[in-house]
Design an enzyme around this catalytic site. Sequence first.
Site, PDB file in Angstrom:
ATOM      1  N   LYS A 210       0.972  -1.341   0.064  1.00  0.00           N
ATOM      2  CA  LYS A 210      -0.011   0.047  -0.013  1.00  0.00           C
ATOM      3  C   LYS A 210       0.818   1.374   0.013  1.00  0.00           C
ATOM      4  O   LYS A 210       2.117   1.262   0.377  1.00  0.00           O
ATOM      5  CB  LYS A 210      -0.904   0.085   1.145  1.00  0.00           C
ATOM      6  CG  LYS A 210      -2.124  -0.963   0.722  1.00  0.00           C
ATOM      7  CD  LYS A 210      -3.226  -0.957   1.919  1.00  0.00           C
ATOM      8  CE  LYS A 210      -4.298  -2.185   1.312  1.00  0.00           C
ATOM      9  NZ  LYS A 210      -5.383  -2.401   2.259  1.00  0.00           N
ATOM     10  N   ARG A 252      -3.626 -10.355   4.534  1.00  0.00           N
ATOM     11  CA  ARG A 252      -3.978 -10.321   3.210  1.00  0.00           C
ATOM     12  C   ARG A 252      -2.859  -9.786   2.328  1.00  0.00           C
ATOM     13  O   ARG A 252      -2.443  -8.591   2.562  1.00  0.00           O
ATOM     14  CB  ARG A 252      -5.166  -9.356   3.246  1.00  0.00           C
ATOM     15  CG  ARG A 252      -5.808  -9.361   1.563  1.00  0.00           C
ATOM     16  CD  ARG A 252      -7.216  -8.421   1.581  1.00  0.00           C
ATOM     17  NE  ARG A 252      -7.653  -8.659   0.333  1.00  0.00           N
ATOM     18  CZ  ARG A 252      -7.176  -7.829  -0.738  1.00  0.00           C
ATOM     19  NH1 ARG A 252      -6.232  -6.801  -0.524  1.00  0.00           N
ATOM     20  NH2 ARG A 252      -7.654  -7.788  -1.975  1.00  0.00           N
TER      21      ARG A 252
HETATM   22  N1  HH2 Z   1      -7.434  -4.090   0.628  1.00  0.00           N
HETATM   23  C1  HH2 Z   1      -7.856  -4.300  -0.628  1.00  0.00           C
HETATM   24  C2  HH2 Z   1      -8.847  -4.896  -1.221  1.00  0.00           C
HETATM   25  N2  HH2 Z   1      -9.692  -5.572  -0.194  1.00  0.00           N
HETATM   26  N3  HH2 Z   1     -10.133  -6.328   1.906  1.00  0.00           N
HETATM   27  C3  HH2 Z   1      -9.695  -6.526   3.103  1.00  0.00           C
HETATM   28  N4  HH2 Z   1     -10.506  -7.170   4.157  1.00  0.00           N
HETATM   29  N5  HH2 Z   1      -8.494  -5.718   3.530  1.00  0.00           N
HETATM   30  C4  HH2 Z   1      -7.928  -4.833   2.772  1.00  0.00           C
HETATM   31  O1  HH2 Z   1      -6.946  -4.424   3.443  1.00  0.00           O
HETATM   32  C5  HH2 Z   1      -8.207  -4.802   1.566  1.00  0.00           C
HETATM   33  C6  HH2 Z   1      -9.094  -5.752   1.071  1.00  0.00           C
HETATM   34  C7  HH2 Z   1      -6.810  -3.142  -1.557  1.00  0.00           C
HETATM   35  O2  HH2 Z   1      -5.950  -4.029  -2.069  1.00  0.00           O
HETATM   36  P1  HH2 Z   1      -5.823  -4.736  -3.521  1.00  0.00           P
HETATM   37  O3  HH2 Z   1      -7.074  -5.706  -3.819  1.00  0.00           O
HETATM   38  O4  HH2 Z   1      -4.429  -4.945  -3.806  1.00  0.00           O
HETATM   39  O5  HH2 Z   1      -6.101  -3.693  -4.412  1.00  0.00           O
HETATM   40  P2  HH2 Z   1      -7.488  -3.201  -5.406  1.00  0.00           P
HETATM   41  O6  HH2 Z   1      -8.560  -2.807  -4.364  1.00  0.00           O
HETATM   42  O7  HH2 Z   1      -6.910  -1.926  -6.132  1.00  0.00           O
HETATM   43  O8  HH2 Z   1      -7.736  -4.313  -6.158  1.00  0.00           O
END
Ligand code: HH2
Length: 273
Positions: A210, A252
């Site tokens: 992040k 995660r």
């Molecule tokens: N962060 C993201 C998405 N989903 N779910 C939970 N429970 N906790 C988190 O911190 C979280 C999440 C964001 O990360 P990412 O999936 O890599 O990116 P994007 O939302 O751009 O797909």
Amino acid sequence: MGIVNVTPDSFSDGGRFLDPGRAIAHGARLAAEGADILDIGGESTRPGAEPVPLEEELRRVLPVVEGLAAAAESLPSPPQISIDTSKAPVAEAALEAGASLVNDVTALRGDPEMAGLIAARGAECCLMHMLGEPRTMQLEPRYGDVVAEVREFLARRLEFAVSHGVPEERILIDPGIGFGKTEAHNLELLRRLDELRELGRPIVIGTSRKQFLGRIQARASGASDPVDVDGRLAGTLATNVLAYERGASVFRVHDVAPVRDALAVAAATLGLR
Ligand code: HH2
């Protein structure tokens, strides 16, 4: 928890796994590296992201859930399949196709059908804190005491889920690092993560790659621009180890193998394994 993003626009790996075959192969690789859970998502929640229509989200995630659920059957310790969505029809189709955990970044506020669906299917769910919504959440987020407010929010969402028939034992909680939070808010939540233990539920933590890590790492090396997503593993490892020490039990992440190793060393150091 290994991340499988089937999106064109996720902040760190958008577009890499939009093809179902590649997404399935990626998920299988994360499982082989030791992921106990595979979290499949078809809608980016990065700051500024636009919502994705239902049909498009279904089209992205369903073949991947089906493919990974089938692949999991032949593994000695099959990973649990999680669907990262806030839409009940997507969750329903994914649960039908082999998922058993719903990771809802709106903590069941996004779709009025979600809580009842999870209860009826006997699924697990992860309730995450977010201030505002992805499109606007990083515009000057403000708190009095961020940890107290996140804890209070999660306590209320836990009550809501239980009142809709989701057994408490099936619920995980997540402070939502980066979701309507400044760097200082993220760091305070990590520093005082143990205060969420009072809620009595497993704590999920998502710091992987992040933005705030890119800024801190850049300051450490004297660079003027934030370190880009591929260079944020050091920050990812540091924050996951500290979160573990403060009580998190689900991590995660995009990079399963290095986090697995870092956590194993942390556990050994703490005398926990
Ligand atoms: N962060 C993201 C998405 N989903 N779910 C939970 N429970 N906790 C988190 O911190 C979280 C999440 C964001 O990360 P990412 O999936 O890599 O990116 P994007 O939302 O751009 O797909």
